[in-house]
Design a protein around this motif. Structure first.
Motif, short mmCIF file in Angstrom:
data_model
loop_
_atom_site.label_atom_id
_atom_site.label_comp_id
_atom_site.label_asym_id
_atom_site.label_seq_id
_atom_site.Cartn_x
_atom_site.Cartn_y
_atom_site.Cartn_z
N GLY A 249 0.82 -1.21 0.00
CA GLY A 249 0.00 0.00 0.00
C GLY A 249 0.84 1.25 0.00
N PRO A 250 0.32 2.35 -0.54
CA PRO A 250 1.09 3.59 -0.63
C PRO A 250 1.21 4.32 0.71
CG PRO A 250 -1.12 3.93 -1.49
CD PRO A 250 -0.99 2.46 -1.20
N GLN A 251 0.27 4.11 1.61
CA GLN A 251 0.27 4.86 2.86
C GLN A 251 1.29 4.29 3.84
OE1 GLN A 251 -1.63 7.58 3.10
NE2 GLN A 251 -0.71 8.12 5.07
N ALA A 252 2.24 5.12 4.27
CA ALA A 252 3.24 4.70 5.24
C ALA A 252 2.71 4.90 6.65
CB ALA A 252 4.52 5.50 5.05
N PHE A 253 3.19 4.08 7.59
CA PHE A 253 2.76 4.24 8.99
C PHE A 253 3.94 4.54 9.91
CE2 PHE A 253 3.71 -0.33 8.88
CZ PHE A 253 4.42 -0.51 10.05
#
Length: 221
Positions: free
Chosen positions: A179-183
């Protein structure tokens, strides 16, 4: 009748391999300039010099490949030991500290920092869950691979103990899956400007990011 050109002579010799067998005396008689000076040498000696140079170049290339193989093997061993430290960590809240400490120890990185966002409520007040602004979150999510290079004065560099001593940095985004969203973000820094450079290979840094992401996903809901 047009004179014979050098190209025609070259083509004839190339297509008549037995010419020098029939005229072996020419091999010793032909004189060429030496590549290592202005003296004249025989064709045979010139070919021997060129052959030695090719062999030397191949030896250097082989030695370089062996050196890189040895270095990669050593890095792989360090990566394995680092991963083992993560696997042995029972409490999820301890993972960021273990990950950064083990990177500093195993890879001899002078400064390491980490931030994780979007964590479970029970971890929301931990130091690693504080201090990542919306700008940092957006920047990290835009990274498709680790950033390596000079310290441009990014906000994330301020997470380090001594930001002014960071001459070069590596930013490793943390993600779940593809997924593109980093955490989260791992920040590695060195006082050596050549430690992390823009044209360096990032395969091992990407592996660090993947393993850290898998381990630190335990902090998320």
């Amino acid at each position: 009748m047009a004179p014979i050109t050098e190209e025609e002579i070259a083509n004839y010799l190339a297509n008549t391999p037995d010419f020098f067998e029939r005229h072996a005396n020419l091999l010793a008689a032909v004189q060429l300039s030496s590549p290592h000076g202005h003296r004249a040498v025989s064709l045979q000696e010139r070919q021997a010099v060129l052959l030695r140079e090719k062999i030397r170049a191949l030896e250097l290339k082989a030695a370089d490949m062996i050196r890189h193989g040895t270095e990669n093997s050593a890095i792989a061993d360090k990566l394995q030991r680092w991963t083992r430290e993560l696997l042995r960590t029972r409490e999820a809240r301890d993972l960021p500290a273990v990950a950064t400490r083990a990177i500093a120890t195993q890879f001899l990185v002078p400064q390491v920092a980490i931030k994780v966002w979007g964590v479970s409520p029970e971890h929301a007040h931990e130091p690693f869950a504080q201090g990542a602004s919306d700008d940092v979150v957006a920047l990290v999510s835009s990274l498709t691979r680790p950033y390596c290079g000079a310290n441009p004065g990014l906000e994330a560099v301020q997470w380090l103990d001594d930001p002014a001593a960071a001459a070069s940095i590596a930013l490793i985004p943390l993600r779940e899956g593809a997924g593109p969203q980093a955490f989260g973000l791992l920040v590695l820094a060195s006082g050596d400007a050549q430690r992390f450079v823009s044209d360096m290979g990032t395969d091992f840094l990407e592996r660090i990011g993947e393993f850290a992401s898998a381990a630190l996903s335990r902090l998320r809901p």
